[in-house]
Scaffold this active site. Sequence first.
Site, mmCIF file in Angstrom:
data_model
loop_
_atom_site.group_PDB
_atom_site.id
_atom_site.type_symbol
_atom_site.label_atom_id
_atom_site.label_comp_id
_atom_site.label_asym_id
_atom_site.label_seq_id
_atom_site.Cartn_x
_atom_site.Cartn_y
_atom_site.Cartn_z
ATOM 1 N N SER A 22 46.033 45.409 40.891
ATOM 2 C CA SER A 22 45.527 45.180 42.236
ATOM 3 C C SER A 22 45.617 43.728 42.682
ATOM 4 O O SER A 22 45.354 43.417 43.842
ATOM 5 C CB SER A 22 44.064 45.640 42.331
ATOM 6 N N ARG A 23 46.001 42.833 41.779
ATOM 7 C CA ARG A 23 46.067 41.422 42.146
ATOM 8 C C ARG A 23 46.945 40.659 41.164
ATOM 9 O O ARG A 23 47.326 41.170 40.120
ATOM 10 C CB ARG A 23 44.675 40.792 42.176
ATOM 11 N N ASP A 70 38.356 51.412 33.383
ATOM 12 C CA ASP A 70 38.103 50.281 32.497
ATOM 13 C C ASP A 70 38.958 50.502 31.250
ATOM 14 O O ASP A 70 38.683 51.393 30.447
ATOM 15 C CB ASP A 70 36.618 50.239 32.136
ATOM 16 N N VAL A 71 40.007 49.699 31.082
ATOM 17 C CA VAL A 71 40.956 49.962 29.991
ATOM 18 C C VAL A 71 40.372 49.687 28.619
ATOM 19 O O VAL A 71 40.963 50.062 27.604
ATOM 20 C CB VAL A 71 42.254 49.141 30.172
ATOM 21 N N ASN A 97 48.829 45.091 31.617
ATOM 22 C CA ASN A 97 48.624 43.764 32.195
ATOM 23 C C ASN A 97 47.155 43.386 32.347
ATOM 24 O O ASN A 97 46.841 42.201 32.425
ATOM 25 C CB ASN A 97 49.322 43.710 33.563
ATOM 26 N N SER A 153 50.476 35.635 26.603
ATOM 27 C CA SER A 153 50.273 34.320 27.207
ATOM 28 C C SER A 153 50.908 33.267 26.313
ATOM 29 O O SER A 153 51.024 33.461 25.092
ATOM 30 C CB SER A 153 48.770 34.029 27.346
ATOM 31 N N TYR A 166 40.269 34.099 24.318
ATOM 32 C CA TYR A 166 41.445 34.480 25.111
ATOM 33 C C TYR A 166 42.724 34.286 24.305
ATOM 34 O O TYR A 166 43.586 35.168 24.249
ATOM 35 C CB TYR A 166 41.482 33.649 26.391
ATOM 36 N N LYS A 170 45.378 37.257 23.069
ATOM 37 C CA LYS A 170 46.787 37.263 23.485
ATOM 38 C C LYS A 170 47.723 37.173 22.285
ATOM 39 O O LYS A 170 48.827 37.723 22.304
ATOM 40 C CB LYS A 170 47.043 36.124 24.468
#
Length: 259
Positions: A22-23, A70-71, A97, A153, A166, A170
């Site tokens: 969505s973004r 919610d994945v 993603n 990332s 994070y 990744k």
Amino acid sequence: MSGSLSGRGSLAGRTALVTGGSRGIGRAIALAFAREGANVAICHRDDTSAEKVIEELRAAGAHAIEIVADVSREDPVLAMFAEIAETFGTLDVAVSNAGILREAPLLETSAADFDAVVAVNLRGSFLVCREAARMMLARPETAPAGRIITISSDLAFLGREEMSAYSASKGGIVSLTRSLARELAPRILVNAIAPGPVDTDMTSAETMSAEALAKDLATPLARLARPEEIADLAVFLAGDGSSFVTGQCYGANGGSAMY
């Protein structure tokens, strides 16, 4: 993987799922797929901007749907794939993603904070990849099954102070991608994209410190990527031109990490 059935474009006649669609990067990938002729399902957790994206996808000629899920939770992911099967009957491309970012010093990062980032970024990728593979492999064995693209990332390789959760999540995505590429070959090709700094609402003054943003600009290309530049690479990995590519991690990062 089904070939071009109608219209023009490298993905004509194919169906794609983009989580976090969505973004940001997800929206750009979804729109790029639609422009190449694909039908597209986007998944989001609860984003009012998704309706606008659906309008853009349909304006590009796609049969498009949005799914709220919610994945990080198994039941919503299972329900999402059931809806895709009911709506489209098949799935050719899955882009995992959806992700979140939290910036905090290690000593101020709680176990709950760490778990929340890993749950969405890594556990979510695992669940989406597993169910995408299950759906793709249900096809007759004589047919190519599909493509899975994960979004990692550059911090999977570089690390970053105050972004340990994070970066770790990744890095896990890269290892997951390589393992799935070996397991699912030759019928499913699995590759990762590891963007560097991208101009999205996740990398803004509201979500990141000034110091972190300055580090993102300290690359040979000295700028943020446009989401569309990441989407172009996703189109390549989803299309026929990448038919001999699997288990790779593409560093669309402006030179921040070279490997």
